[in-house]
Each structure stands twice: as structure tokens, then as C-alpha cells.
Design an enzyme around this catalytic site. Structure first.
Site, PDB file in Angstrom:
ATOM      1  CG  ASP A   8      -0.321   0.250   2.524  1.00  0.00           C
ATOM      2  OD1 ASP A   8       0.930   0.321   2.579  1.00  0.00           O
ATOM      3  OD2 ASP A   8      -1.037   0.411   3.530  1.00  0.00           O
ATOM      4  CB  CYS A  66       1.046  -2.244   4.676  1.00  0.00           C
ATOM      5  SG  CYS A  66       0.941  -3.248   6.164  1.00  0.00           S
ATOM      6  CB  THR A  68       2.700  -2.162  10.820  1.00  0.00           C
ATOM      7  OG1 THR A  68       1.497  -2.717  10.261  1.00  0.00           O
ATOM      8  CG2 THR A  68       2.405  -0.845  11.510  1.00  0.00           C
ATOM      9  CG  HIS A  99      12.000 -24.644  11.259  1.00  0.00           C
ATOM     10  ND1 HIS A  99      12.238 -24.570  12.610  1.00  0.00           N
ATOM     11  CD2 HIS A  99      13.137 -25.144  10.699  1.00  0.00           C
ATOM     12  CE1 HIS A  99      13.463 -25.012  12.867  1.00  0.00           C
ATOM     13  NE2 HIS A  99      14.032 -25.358  11.724  1.00  0.00           N
ATOM     14  CG  HIS A 134      10.480 -28.441  10.252  1.00  0.00           C
ATOM     15  ND1 HIS A 134      10.206 -27.936  11.501  1.00  0.00           N
ATOM     16  CD2 HIS A 134      11.813 -28.668  10.214  1.00  0.00           C
ATOM     17  CE1 HIS A 134      11.334 -27.837  12.189  1.00  0.00           C
ATOM     18  NE2 HIS A 134      12.318 -28.281  11.430  1.00  0.00           N
TER      19      HIS A 134
HETATM   20  C1  RB5 Z   1      -1.826   2.910   6.534  1.00  0.00           C
HETATM   21  O1  RB5 Z   1      -1.824   4.117   7.191  1.00  0.00           O
HETATM   22  C2  RB5 Z   1      -1.475   1.783   7.505  1.00  0.00           C
HETATM   23  O2  RB5 Z   1      -2.540   1.551   8.360  1.00  0.00           O
HETATM   24  C3  RB5 Z   1      -1.099   0.522   6.751  1.00  0.00           C
HETATM   25  O3  RB5 Z   1      -0.045   0.801   5.899  1.00  0.00           O
HETATM   26  C4  RB5 Z   1      -0.645  -0.654   7.581  1.00  0.00           C
HETATM   27  O4  RB5 Z   1       0.332  -0.288   8.497  1.00  0.00           O
HETATM   28  C5  RB5 Z   1      -1.690  -1.502   8.163  1.00  0.00           C
HETATM   29  O5  RB5 Z   1      -1.427  -2.536   8.764  1.00  0.00           O
END
Ligand code: RB5
Length: 156
Positions: A8, A66, A68, A99, A134
């Protein structure tokens, strides 16, 4: 090896570094978007594109980012056949392949620096599933998927 990548807007910068890295090393890959980090995009849309491309066998491995890496991980793991691993260190990346036979790597563009991220990617792409004990465990994951399939038809 064919690799599917996507992000994203939050993971866009990291994905740009990643695509340059893959191209430099001659990997065959396809970028499923987003193609600009300027506008906000919904991470599930791109996570699903990559995860389905891997799950249906058109690509061997996927890498999704994304902000996080968590949202794309949660989404990708909803797709039957996908074992997405959220890794920000090389040990986890190696174990995820050796694994867990992970077929998708997820990372957070707002969490990890590009230097370490590329090392994580390198380890993930070069490691192989070791099978043996595994294999039975991964088979148990598949069993859970098969057991849950009827529910997916009745749940909203
Ligand atoms: C976008 O602001 C953010 O929420 C997205 O990139 C991500 O971190 C969601 O898990």
C-alpha cells in the site's frame, strides 16, 4: 523463481527499494501495485492480489509491505494455501522458509530500514524448506484450512 510483490502507500518506498534489488539481481518478479505512494490505498486490496497470485501457483513466493506489515500479513493469511511470515530480522526469515515453508514475506515500510529489509529478503529468497518433521507440522496447518473451509461459506 517467480516473485509477486505488492504494497500500500505505507510500504511503497520499501517496495521501490525491493524492486530495484530484485531487478539488479536478475530475479523474475511482478509488481501488483500500488504504483505511487502519494495517495492512500487500502492494504487488503494489494495483499490479496499478491497472495492469490502465489496461492494459485502463478508465482512461487510473495513479498508484501504496508506501514507496519501487519495488515498485509493478516490479509494474506486469510487466503487458503498462504503461509505469510512477518519478519524484520534474518533469523526469522530463514526459519520461516526452513521450518514453516512460508510462501509470503511481509514487512513494514515504517518499521524497518531498507538495508536490513533487503538482507531479510535475500535470506527469505535463498532459504529452502527443510521438510522432515516440519513437513508434518505444515501438513497440520493445511488440515486446519481444510477443516475451516465449510465455515468460510456461511460466515459474512
Ligand atoms: C496505513 O496508514 C497503515 O494503516 C497501513 O499501511 C498498515 O500499516 C496496516 O497494517
Amino acid at each position: 523463481m517467480k516473485i509477486a510483490v505488492g504494497s500500500d502507500h505505507g510500504g511503497f518506498r520499501l517496495k521501490k527499494h525491493l524492486c530495484a534489488y530484485l531487478a539488479e539481481r536478475g530475479y523474475s518478479f511482478h509488481d501488483f501495485g500500488v504504483y505511487s505512494g502519494e495517495t492512500a490505498a487500502d492494504y487488503p486490496d494489494f495483499a490479496v492480489l499478491v497472495a492469490e497470485a502465489v496461492a494459485c501457483g502463478n508465482y512461487d513466493l510473495g513479498i508484501i509491505s504496508c506501514g507496519t506489515g501487519i495488515g498485509v500479513n493478516i490479509t494474506a493469511n486469510k487466503i487458503p494455501g498462504i503461509r505469510a511470515a512477518h519478519c524484520h530480522d534474518t533469523f526469522s526469515a530463514r526459519m520461516a522458509r526452513e521450518h514453516n515453508d512460508a510462501n509470503v514475506l511481509t514487512m513494514g515500510g515504517r518499521v524497518i530500514g531498507s538495508g536490513l529489509a533487503l538482507e531479510v529478503v535475500q535470506v527469505f529468497l535463498q532459504a529452502n524448506f527443510t521438510g522432515g518433521r516440519h513437513a508434518c507440522r505444515v501438513e497440520k496447518i493445511r488440515e486446519v484450512e481444510r477443516r475451516l473451509q465449510p465455515f468460510s461459506k456461511v460466515r459474512p
